[in-house]
Enzyme design. Sequence first.
Site, PDB file in Angstrom:
ATOM      1  N   ARG A  89      27.864  17.578  33.222  1.00 25.82           N
ATOM      2  CA  ARG A  89      28.688  16.478  33.733  1.00 25.82           C
ATOM      3  C   ARG A  89      29.201  15.663  32.544  1.00 25.82           C
ATOM      4  O   ARG A  89      28.409  15.107  31.785  1.00 25.82           O
ATOM      5  CB  ARG A  89      27.849  15.590  34.661  1.00 25.82           C
ATOM      6  CG  ARG A  89      28.544  14.337  35.133  1.00 25.82           C
ATOM      7  CD  ARG A  89      27.654  13.554  36.103  1.00 25.82           C
ATOM      8  NE  ARG A  89      28.319  12.361  36.586  1.00 25.82           N
ATOM      9  CZ  ARG A  89      28.070  11.122  36.148  1.00 25.82           C
ATOM     10  NH1 ARG A  89      27.154  10.890  35.213  1.00 25.82           N
ATOM     11  NH2 ARG A  89      28.721  10.091  36.648  1.00 25.82           N
ATOM     12  N   HIS A 133      34.768   6.977  33.540  1.00 26.54           N
ATOM     13  CA  HIS A 133      33.455   6.462  33.177  1.00 26.54           C
ATOM     14  C   HIS A 133      33.681   5.279  32.233  1.00 26.54           C
ATOM     15  O   HIS A 133      33.313   5.293  31.075  1.00 26.54           O
ATOM     16  CB  HIS A 133      32.607   7.565  32.534  1.00 26.54           C
ATOM     17  CG  HIS A 133      31.124   7.312  32.553  1.00 26.54           C
ATOM     18  ND1 HIS A 133      30.214   8.222  33.056  1.00 26.54           N
ATOM     19  CD2 HIS A 133      30.385   6.258  32.119  1.00 26.54           C
ATOM     20  CE1 HIS A 133      28.981   7.736  32.918  1.00 26.54           C
ATOM     21  NE2 HIS A 133      29.060   6.541  32.350  1.00 26.54           N
ATOM     22  N   GLU A 178      29.900   4.853  38.880  1.00 28.06           N
ATOM     23  CA  GLU A 178      29.295   3.524  39.037  1.00 28.06           C
ATOM     24  C   GLU A 178      30.306   2.382  39.060  1.00 28.06           C
ATOM     25  O   GLU A 178      30.312   1.519  38.167  1.00 28.06           O
ATOM     26  CB  GLU A 178      28.271   3.272  37.917  1.00 28.06           C
ATOM     27  CG  GLU A 178      27.135   4.259  37.889  1.00 28.06           C
ATOM     28  CD  GLU A 178      26.006   3.846  36.937  1.00 28.06           C
ATOM     29  OE1 GLU A 178      26.127   2.792  36.294  1.00 28.06           O
ATOM     30  OE2 GLU A 178      25.012   4.571  36.864  1.00 28.06           O
ATOM     31  N   ASN A 307      23.185   7.799  40.863  1.00 31.23           N
ATOM     32  CA  ASN A 307      22.534   7.541  39.576  1.00 31.23           C
ATOM     33  C   ASN A 307      21.364   6.621  39.844  1.00 31.23           C
ATOM     34  O   ASN A 307      21.531   5.537  40.425  1.00 31.23           O
ATOM     35  CB  ASN A 307      23.499   6.870  38.599  1.00 31.23           C
ATOM     36  CG  ASN A 307      24.637   7.788  38.192  1.00 31.23           C
ATOM     37  OD1 ASN A 307      24.652   8.973  38.540  1.00 31.23           O
ATOM     38  ND2 ASN A 307      25.586   7.250  37.444  1.00 31.23           N
ATOM     39  N   TYR A 309      17.722   4.872  38.136  1.00 33.48           N
ATOM     40  CA  TYR A 309      16.824   4.643  36.996  1.00 33.48           C
ATOM     41  C   TYR A 309      15.563   3.884  37.396  1.00 33.48           C
ATOM     42  O   TYR A 309      14.480   4.172  36.932  1.00 33.48           O
ATOM     43  CB  TYR A 309      17.563   3.890  35.887  1.00 33.48           C
ATOM     44  CG  TYR A 309      18.620   4.761  35.241  1.00 33.48           C
ATOM     45  CD1 TYR A 309      18.289   5.621  34.209  1.00 33.48           C
ATOM     46  CD2 TYR A 309      19.933   4.780  35.716  1.00 33.48           C
ATOM     47  CE1 TYR A 309      19.233   6.468  33.644  1.00 33.48           C
ATOM     48  CE2 TYR A 309      20.882   5.625  35.155  1.00 33.48           C
ATOM     49  CZ  TYR A 309      20.522   6.469  34.119  1.00 33.48           C
ATOM     50  OH  TYR A 309      21.457   7.318  33.571  1.00 33.48           O
ATOM     51  N   GLU A 375      22.806  11.109  37.605  1.00 32.77           N
ATOM     52  CA  GLU A 375      22.139  10.580  36.408  1.00 32.77           C
ATOM     53  C   GLU A 375      20.720  10.190  36.756  1.00 32.77           C
ATOM     54  O   GLU A 375      20.473   9.580  37.807  1.00 32.77           O
ATOM     55  CB  GLU A 375      22.837   9.316  35.860  1.00 32.77           C
ATOM     56  CG  GLU A 375      24.147   9.569  35.178  1.00 32.77           C
ATOM     57  CD  GLU A 375      24.758   8.287  34.605  1.00 32.77           C
ATOM     58  OE1 GLU A 375      24.011   7.336  34.291  1.00 32.77           O
ATOM     59  OE2 GLU A 375      25.988   8.252  34.491  1.00 32.77           O
TER      60      GLU A 375
HETATM   61  C1  FCB Z   1      24.374   4.284  33.634  1.00 32.95           C
HETATM   62  C2  FCB Z   1      25.662   4.760  32.998  1.00 32.95           C
HETATM   63  C3  FCB Z   1      25.473   5.695  31.841  1.00 32.95           C
HETATM   64  C4  FCB Z   1      24.278   5.309  30.975  1.00 32.95           C
HETATM   65  C5  FCB Z   1      23.061   5.046  31.820  1.00 32.95           C
HETATM   66  C6  FCB Z   1      21.826   4.687  31.035  1.00 32.95           C
HETATM   67  O1  FCB Z   1      24.587   3.073  34.266  1.00 32.95           O
HETATM   68  O2  FCB Z   1      26.469   5.400  33.957  1.00 32.95           O
HETATM   69  O3  FCB Z   1      26.677   5.752  31.124  1.00 32.95           O
HETATM   70  O4  FCB Z   1      24.604   4.278  30.164  1.00 32.95           O
HETATM   71  O5  FCB Z   1      23.331   4.053  32.749  1.00 32.95           O
END
Ligand code: FCB
Length: 481
Positions: A89, A133, A178, A307, A309, A375
Site C-alpha cells: 500500500r 495521503h 484518514e 487504520n 493503533y 495500517e
Molecule cells: C497514521 C498515518 C500514517 C502514519 C501512522 C503512524 O495516522 O496514516 O501516515 O503516520 O499514523
Amino acid sequence: MSIAAVTHPVHTTTPAGFPPGFLWGAATAAYQIEGAAGQGGRTPSIWDTFSRTPGKVRNGDTGDIAADHYHRYREDVALMASLGLGAYRFSFAWPRILPGGTGPVNPAGLDFYDRLVDELLGAGIAPVATLYHWDLPQELEDRGGWTHRDTAHRFAEYAALVADRFGDRIGTWTTLNEPWCSAFLGYGNGVHAPGRTDPAQALRAHHHLLLAHGLGTAALRDRLPAGAQVSLTLNLAAVRPLTRDAGDLDAARRIDGLANRIFLDPVFHGRYPQDVLADTAAVTDWSFVRDGDLAEIARPIDSLGINYYSPTVVAADPEAAGGLPSPFPADRGIRFVLADGPRTAMDWPVDPDGLYELLVRLRDELPGLPLLVTENGAAYDDYSDPSGAVHDPERVAYLRGHLGAVRRAIGAGAPVRGYFLWSLLDNFEWAYGYSKRFGIVHVDFASQRRTPKDSARWYAELIRTGQFPPADTPTRDGGAD
Ligand code: FCB
C-alpha cells in the site's frame, strides 16, 4: 497484467485462521518516504510548507530526502519481495503528478509511478494505491485548501487522471487516507499541515474531504475496468467510556460521533448523525452541505480500510474546557484518559482488543462489507547493535497481539481480507519528523542503508509458514495457535 492477476498475488499464503487469499502487506505514504521533494517536476505540498515553518515539526525535519525511495524504489521492492509480501500500500503524490494541483500533468511524475508499479508487478506484489495521503498541493491550499469546496472537484480530476494511467495495473484503489486527520489535525488543532486552528473550518474541511471521496469514487468508477475495487481508509476510534456512569457514557457517545459516525453515517447511509449536528451546533450551522452532496458521498464502495493503533478512553469532566490542544470541535466537558499498561514510543497504549472491537462492530454495522486493516504497527526507539542487527522485541509483541486480534475477529465472522503493516520503512513521521521509527526495516538516514529488523523476519516467517513464529515476549493476546 490483468486485474485478476493483480488481486491474487503469488506470494499470498493462508495461515490457519486467516482466510484463503488473505493479503499480507505493508504500507507507506509518498511524503513520508519518497524524498526528491524538488525533483522530477514535483512542486510543494502543504507538508513542504508546514515542515519549513519553524516549530511545527520536531528538529525542523522535512521530507526533502526522507527514505529516498524515489531513487531507491527498486531496492525497496526487492526488500518487499524478500519478505514475501503479497501487497504493498503506497500513495501517489498529487503534487508530483499535477504540480499546482490542477493541470497540466507532469509526465516525469507519472513515469516514476509507472516504474514503481511495474517493479511491484514484476515481483508478484499487488499494488494497493491511495490517492491522497495528506500532501495537498500548496497552490490549492492557497485558494482555501479543504475549506474550499472546489478542492473536492480538483481531487476528482486528479483521480480520473491517475485511474486512466494505472487502471490497467492496479486492482485496489483508496480515495483518502484518514480524512479525520486531514480535517481535525490539519484545520482543528493545527498539529498537521496546513496548521490552521479553527473548529468551524475543520468541520467544513471534513465535509469537503468526504465530497472529494464521493466525487473521486465516481471518477474512478468511470475510468477503472470492471472488477477494480474502490475503498476509503478511516482511522476509526475504538472509543471506551472510563466507567459505566452516565456522564462517561455520554462522553463516549459524543466522541464516537466526532471520530466514527461523522464518517460512517454519510459514507454508508447518506446522512450526518443528528446528535453530531446537535453537538456541533454552536460551532457551525453546516450550511456548507449542499443538496445532493450526501448522495454523492454515499456512492457504494467495495471495502473499507481501517487504520488502528490504540484505543480512545474518555470521561466526563466538568473542568475540561475543550478546544485547543484538542483536535475535536465541541468537546467541552470531556477528558481523554491514557490507559495504564505498556505504551509505544508515541506514548500510545498497546491494546489489541481495540482492534478486535472495531472489526466486530463493523461486521455488525456494515454486514458483508469487506474490511482491510490498512495500517497497524508501532514506533519504538530502535537502534543498530554493534553487530549491525536491530532487535525490536516490543514491536514483535505488538504485531503478534494485533494479528491475534485480527484472527479472532475473522473467527467471529468479521470479513477482514488483508493486513498492511505500518510501516515497511522507518520514515518521516509527520510532526515528529524522524524521531519516531515505525518501520520493520531500519533506515539509517545518513547513509540510507536499510536493515531488516527482527520484526521483519518475524513477519516474513508468518507469511511463509502460515503460523505465528514462537514469541520471545509473551503478550496477553498473543496466542499463536
Ligand atoms: C497514521 C498515518 C500514517 C502514519 C501512522 C503512524 O495516522 O496514516 O501516515 O503516520 O499514523
